[in-house]
Design a protein around this motif. Structure first.
Motif, PDB file in Angstrom:
ATOM      1  N   SER A 130       0.832  -1.207   0.000  1.00  0.00           N
ATOM      2  CA  SER A 130       0.000   0.000   0.000  1.00  0.00           C
ATOM      3  C   SER A 130       0.863   1.252   0.000  1.00  0.00           C
ATOM      4  O   SER A 130       0.361   2.354  -0.119  1.00  0.00           O
ATOM      5  N   TYR A 131       2.174   1.077   0.078  1.00  0.00           N
ATOM      6  CA  TYR A 131       3.049   2.222   0.255  1.00  0.00           C
ATOM      7  C   TYR A 131       2.922   3.258  -0.855  1.00  0.00           C
ATOM      8  O   TYR A 131       2.818   4.454  -0.602  1.00  0.00           O
ATOM      9  N   GLU A 132       2.903   2.780  -2.094  1.00  0.00           N
ATOM     10  CA  GLU A 132       2.864   3.692  -3.241  1.00  0.00           C
ATOM     11  C   GLU A 132       1.642   4.600  -3.174  1.00  0.00           C
ATOM     12  O   GLU A 132       1.702   5.780  -3.503  1.00  0.00           O
ATOM     13  N   ALA A 133       0.521   4.004  -2.768  1.00  0.00           N
ATOM     14  CA  ALA A 133      -0.725   4.757  -2.734  1.00  0.00           C
ATOM     15  C   ALA A 133      -0.665   5.878  -1.700  1.00  0.00           C
ATOM     16  O   ALA A 133      -1.376   6.874  -1.805  1.00  0.00           O
ATOM     17  N   TYR A 134       0.224   5.720  -0.711  1.00  0.00           N
ATOM     18  CA  TYR A 134       0.360   6.716   0.337  1.00  0.00           C
ATOM     19  C   TYR A 134       0.783   8.077  -0.200  1.00  0.00           C
ATOM     20  O   TYR A 134       0.562   9.093   0.448  1.00  0.00           O
ATOM     21  N   ALA A 135       1.435   8.088  -1.367  1.00  0.00           N
ATOM     22  CA  ALA A 135       1.921   9.361  -1.884  1.00  0.00           C
ATOM     23  C   ALA A 135       0.779  10.246  -2.373  1.00  0.00           C
ATOM     24  O   ALA A 135       1.002  11.396  -2.731  1.00  0.00           O
ATOM     25  N   GLY A 136      -0.444   9.737  -2.381  1.00  0.00           N
ATOM     26  CA  GLY A 136      -1.575  10.516  -2.843  1.00  0.00           C
ATOM     27  C   GLY A 136      -1.680  10.471  -4.353  1.00  0.00           C
ATOM     28  O   GLY A 136      -0.798   9.957  -5.032  1.00  0.00           O
ATOM     29  N   ALA A 137      -2.784  11.018  -4.877  1.00  0.00           N
ATOM     30  CA  ALA A 137      -3.000  11.022  -6.322  1.00  0.00           C
ATOM     31  C   ALA A 137      -2.770  12.431  -6.852  1.00  0.00           C
ATOM     32  O   ALA A 137      -3.152  13.410  -6.224  1.00  0.00           O
ATOM     33  N   LEU A 138      -2.141  12.537  -8.016  1.00  0.00           N
ATOM     34  CA  LEU A 138      -1.856  13.835  -8.632  1.00  0.00           C
ATOM     35  C   LEU A 138      -3.019  14.262  -9.522  1.00  0.00           C
ATOM     36  O   LEU A 138      -3.542  13.443 -10.273  1.00  0.00           O
ATOM     37  N   VAL A 139      -3.400  15.543  -9.425  1.00  0.00           N
ATOM     38  CA  VAL A 139      -4.357  16.081 -10.397  1.00  0.00           C
ATOM     39  C   VAL A 139      -3.540  16.382 -11.656  1.00  0.00           C
ATOM     40  O   VAL A 139      -2.905  17.433 -11.759  1.00  0.00           O
ATOM     41  N   ALA A 140      -3.514  15.435 -12.581  1.00  0.00           N
ATOM     42  CA  ALA A 140      -2.622  15.526 -13.742  1.00  0.00           C
ATOM     43  C   ALA A 140      -3.293  16.252 -14.894  1.00  0.00           C
ATOM     44  O   ALA A 140      -4.456  15.993 -15.198  1.00  0.00           O
ATOM     45  N   GLY A 141      -2.556  17.171 -15.513  1.00  0.00           N
ATOM     46  CA  GLY A 141      -3.089  17.875 -16.688  1.00  0.00           C
ATOM     47  C   GLY A 141      -3.193  19.373 -16.480  1.00  0.00           C
ATOM     48  O   GLY A 141      -3.512  20.111 -17.406  1.00  0.00           O
ATOM     49  N   VAL A 142      -2.914  19.824 -15.249  1.00  0.00           N
ATOM     50  CA  VAL A 142      -2.913  21.270 -14.993  1.00  0.00           C
ATOM     51  C   VAL A 142      -1.482  21.721 -14.686  1.00  0.00           C
ATOM     52  O   VAL A 142      -0.641  20.912 -14.295  1.00  0.00           O
ATOM     53  N   ASP A 143      -1.263  23.013 -14.879  1.00  0.00           N
ATOM     54  CA  ASP A 143       0.079  23.539 -14.680  1.00  0.00           C
ATOM     55  C   ASP A 143       0.275  23.925 -13.211  1.00  0.00           C
ATOM     56  O   ASP A 143       0.304  25.109 -12.849  1.00  0.00           O
ATOM     57  N   GLY A 144       0.400  22.904 -12.381  1.00  0.00           N
ATOM     58  CA  GLY A 144       0.554  23.103 -10.942  1.00  0.00           C
ATOM     59  C   GLY A 144       0.529  21.739 -10.277  1.00  0.00           C
ATOM     60  O   GLY A 144      -0.069  20.809 -10.825  1.00  0.00           O
ATOM     61  N   VAL A 145       1.204  21.626  -9.124  1.00  0.00           N
ATOM     62  CA  VAL A 145       1.228  20.338  -8.427  1.00  0.00           C
ATOM     63  C   VAL A 145       0.084  20.315  -7.406  1.00  0.00           C
ATOM     64  O   VAL A 145       0.147  20.991  -6.371  1.00  0.00           O
ATOM     65  N   VAL A 146      -0.970  19.583  -7.728  1.00  0.00           N
ATOM     66  CA  VAL A 146      -2.118  19.452  -6.830  1.00  0.00           C
ATOM     67  C   VAL A 146      -2.239  17.972  -6.473  1.00  0.00           C
ATOM     68  O   VAL A 146      -2.291  17.125  -7.371  1.00  0.00           O
ATOM     69  N   VAL A 147      -2.256  17.678  -5.179  1.00  0.00           N
ATOM     70  CA  VAL A 147      -2.249  16.284  -4.734  1.00  0.00           C
ATOM     71  C   VAL A 147      -3.492  15.997  -3.889  1.00  0.00           C
ATOM     72  O   VAL A 147      -3.822  16.755  -2.975  1.00  0.00           O
ATOM     73  N   LYS A 148      -4.168  14.912  -4.227  1.00  0.00           N
ATOM     74  CA  LYS A 148      -5.355  14.494  -3.472  1.00  0.00           C
ATOM     75  C   LYS A 148      -4.986  13.304  -2.601  1.00  0.00           C
ATOM     76  O   LYS A 148      -4.509  12.275  -3.101  1.00  0.00           O
ATOM     77  N   CYS A 149      -5.190  13.444  -1.278  1.00  0.00           N
ATOM     78  CA  CYS A 149      -5.006  12.299  -0.384  1.00  0.00           C
ATOM     79  C   CYS A 149      -6.369  11.739  -0.009  1.00  0.00           C
ATOM     80  O   CYS A 149      -7.378  12.425  -0.061  1.00  0.00           O
TER      81      CYS A 149
ATOM     82  N   GLY B  82      -9.554  10.643   1.933  1.00  0.00           N
ATOM     83  CA  GLY B  82     -10.297  11.354   2.969  1.00  0.00           C
ATOM     84  C   GLY B  82     -10.047  10.812   4.363  1.00  0.00           C
ATOM     85  O   GLY B  82     -10.113  11.536   5.357  1.00  0.00           O
ATOM     86  N   TYR B  83      -9.766   9.506   4.433  1.00  0.00           N
ATOM     87  CA  TYR B  83      -9.514   8.852   5.726  1.00  0.00           C
ATOM     88  C   TYR B  83      -8.036   8.560   5.943  1.00  0.00           C
ATOM     89  O   TYR B  83      -7.678   7.543   6.538  1.00  0.00           O
ATOM     90  N   SER B  84      -7.155   9.416   5.445  1.00  0.00           N
ATOM     91  CA  SER B  84      -5.718   9.138   5.535  1.00  0.00           C
ATOM     92  C   SER B  84      -5.257   9.009   6.985  1.00  0.00           C
ATOM     93  O   SER B  84      -5.705   9.753   7.857  1.00  0.00           O
ATOM     94  N   SER B  85      -4.313   8.100   7.205  1.00  0.00           N
ATOM     95  CA  SER B  85      -3.660   8.006   8.514  1.00  0.00           C
ATOM     96  C   SER B  85      -2.566   9.067   8.566  1.00  0.00           C
ATOM     97  O   SER B  85      -2.162   9.612   7.534  1.00  0.00           O
ATOM     98  N   LYS B  86      -2.051   9.330   9.771  1.00  0.00           N
ATOM     99  CA  LYS B  86      -0.949  10.285   9.887  1.00  0.00           C
ATOM    100  C   LYS B  86       0.238   9.821   9.045  1.00  0.00           C
ATOM    101  O   LYS B  86       0.880  10.609   8.355  1.00  0.00           O
ATOM    102  N   GLU B  87       0.502   8.537   9.075  1.00  0.00           N
ATOM    103  CA  GLU B  87       1.622   7.958   8.320  1.00  0.00           C
ATOM    104  C   GLU B  87       1.471   8.224   6.818  1.00  0.00           C
ATOM    105  O   GLU B  87       2.425   8.625   6.145  1.00  0.00           O
ATOM    106  N   ALA B  88       0.255   7.992   6.306  1.00  0.00           N
ATOM    107  CA  ALA B  88      -0.002   8.217   4.884  1.00  0.00           C
ATOM    108  C   ALA B  88       0.165   9.697   4.542  1.00  0.00           C
ATOM    109  O   ALA B  88       0.736  10.049   3.510  1.00  0.00           O
ATOM    110  N   LEU B  89      -0.324  10.570   5.434  1.00  0.00           N
ATOM    111  CA  LEU B  89      -0.206  12.017   5.194  1.00  0.00           C
ATOM    112  C   LEU B  89       1.250  12.446   5.171  1.00  0.00           C
ATOM    113  O   LEU B  89       1.660  13.245   4.323  1.00  0.00           O
ATOM    114  N   CYS B  90       2.046  11.941   6.110  1.00  0.00           N
ATOM    115  CA  CYS B  90       3.478  12.273   6.130  1.00  0.00           C
ATOM    116  C   CYS B  90       4.134  11.853   4.812  1.00  0.00           C
ATOM    117  O   CYS B  90       4.903  12.609   4.221  1.00  0.00           O
ATOM    118  N   SER B  91       3.809  10.636   4.340  1.00  0.00           N
ATOM    119  CA  SER B  91       4.356  10.160   3.068  1.00  0.00           C
ATOM    120  C   SER B  91       3.985  11.105   1.930  1.00  0.00           C
ATOM    121  O   SER B  91       4.815  11.423   1.086  1.00  0.00           O
TER     122      SER B  91
END
Lengths: 314, 314
Positions: free
Chosen positions: A263-282, A284-293
């Motif tokens: 599950s580690y890879e998924a911890y990095a969150g999902a990228l809103v791909a296609g816009v000129d900016g780094v927007v990351v969606k984590c 909704g129920y992220s653990s502290k560990e997942a958020l830190c990642s």
């Protein structure tokens, strides 16, 4: 290199405390970076030399209709963050809130990358040989064939930026491998991608979710609806299997390691791909560990100028 | 009780030998039952007192367009089987062939059950407390809201017939729990099901595939496209996790038991639900073990007059 990361504290299923806690933990690892937190007056945060706070009058809730919320709640933590990114006052923005609203606000306020009509949510999955890029995992419920083809290009650019320019194998997520399987949009996208024979990637046709993890697919293209079903089924089944295994197997520690690894890879969150900016969606129920990642991975991406790198491959 | 089960040997990914082998093994367990095999002259089968063969000139292949194949290859093993079921010369028909063609032929040649426009493919999944009925897992790529509501009724009747009349909790498979999530068809079905307040089942709203295995959902309603993505992702992730676990954990035997237990229900095959006849679809790549389970389960269903029982609950 110094960087400024914006983080939405509101609108998640997880409480703002946990997100704040994750920011504090991660901030200590990146003493050169600054963090701007987007909160609501009901949750007051202590500022520091590294952590600044911006308060917004509204919060976009999970049950809000995305487009309506983005238009009517302009003074919300989510939209405020996107607007600060638009003004380039922050280098990236992370939110655990309403997915549709985050994608809609990104699409509305940020420039789109060349030839991208609608941004897609892009996530990394574990696969047999390493990582697989999957998009869209929930940005757009329904998409046209043309957009699926744009996702193929976008996923290719992401894969190349991330894995040293290697040419990816791109497939469509479908319910059968034959070209006539699935929805009309998938059938049409299959024919466009095959006829185009774009040299920037290898088109591997349709792939079924039963075999995708065992195949060497690098980029998996799907509508946001099917992609989200795929993502959440994978989460649900993996945790169900691990729970059943934990009840029965003696090797608990190794089992925990394995679950974490997958599950580690998924911890990095999902990228809103296609816009000129780094927007990351984590989640909704992220653990502290997942958020830190996720905060760590995003900070590193900004420092490595990942978006500029990606744009070169588009 | 004596029963006659028809089995298609052709059009599967698995070879006819393996299907024939499974029939022979199962036949010895049911000395009162007869088995009619539908083959092609290229695969000649030895008949016996229990096993009869019917040869057809054509085979419907996996890549054939379902509707066209059913119309143009009337003298195929698949359509011949359905026609013999229509004439009540067999009590059930099992095929590992083209799913769309099997559903189309069933819909075309068999009577529909009351108030069912289109049959759906119904499968059992393991869940926290036992079994969950899922439909449609691949019969109809796209469906209208009205059909989703019919699937809810059909799944309810199946659940009651199988589990002693217990009132089921019915949910829609969706990408979020809120009523406005997902496709238009799902949004509309949500409102119809909620407004109808049908006392034959408890409507539990939308459920996400990440949590469905841990909730007490008895009947999960979905379009055939999303349901097939759900089914095949579950298969793919479970086998990926088990393979990774087998590389790392020492308790191999217990792991194999667990994998078998979690996939056992699926071995029974999927029912073409909504037609007046027992039609069972097995995986194209079924193992001999899975085929034996499906033939055994179907024979038992016929002997227990399962379909008559189900009809009482519609």
């Amino acid at each position: 290199m110094s960087s400024t990361i914006g983080i939405d504290l509101m609108g998640a299923d997880v409480s703002p405390d946990i997100i704040y806690d994750a920011v504090q933990t991660t901030a200590s690892k990146f003493p050169q970076s600054r963090f701007v937190l987007f909160s609501h007056p009901s949750f007051v945060v202590q500022e520091s030399s590294q952590i600044q706070v911006s308060y917004a009058a509204h919060v976009i809730e999970m049950e809000d209709s995305p487009l309506q919320a983005v238009r009517c709640k302009k003074d919300s933590s989510l939209v405020s963050g996107i607007l600060l990114l638009q003004e380039q006052k922050i280098d990236a923005f992370i939110s655990c809130g309403n997915t549709g609203a985050l994608v809609a606000a990104s699409s509305l306020y940020l420039s789109h990358l060349p030839n991208i009509d609608r941004p897609a949510l892009l996530a990394l999955f574990p696969s047999r040989k390493g990582s697989m890029v999957v998009l869209d995992v929930g940005g757009n419920v329904s998409v046209k064939a043309k957009q699926l083809c744009q996702f193929a290009k976008m996923g290719t650019a992401y894969f190349k930026a991330r894995f040293s320019g290697k040419i990816p194998k791109v497939a469509l997520l479908n319910i059968g491998s034959e070209s006539e399987k699935g929805t009309k949009e998938l059938q049409e996208a299959y024919h466009i991608l095959q006829a185009a024979a774009d040299p920037s990637f290898i088109f591997a046709g349709n792939v079924e979710p039963s075999s995708v993890f065992m195949q060497d697919i690098d980029v998996l293209v799907t509508s946001g609806f099917a992609g989200n079903i795929f993502l959440k089924t994978a989460e649900g089944v993996a945790s169900f299997v691990f729970q059943k295994a934990a009840e029965r197997l003696s090797d608990k520690q190794e089992l925990t390691h394995l679950a974490h690894e997958l599950s580690y890879e998924a911890y990095a969150g999902a990228l809103v791909a296609g816009v000129d900016g780094v927007v990351v969606k984590c989640h909704g129920y992220s653990s502290k560990e997942a958020l830190c990642s996720a905060i760590e991975a995003t900070t590193e991406q900004v420092q490595a100028k990942f978006l500029n790198n990606l744009k070169q491959f588009l």
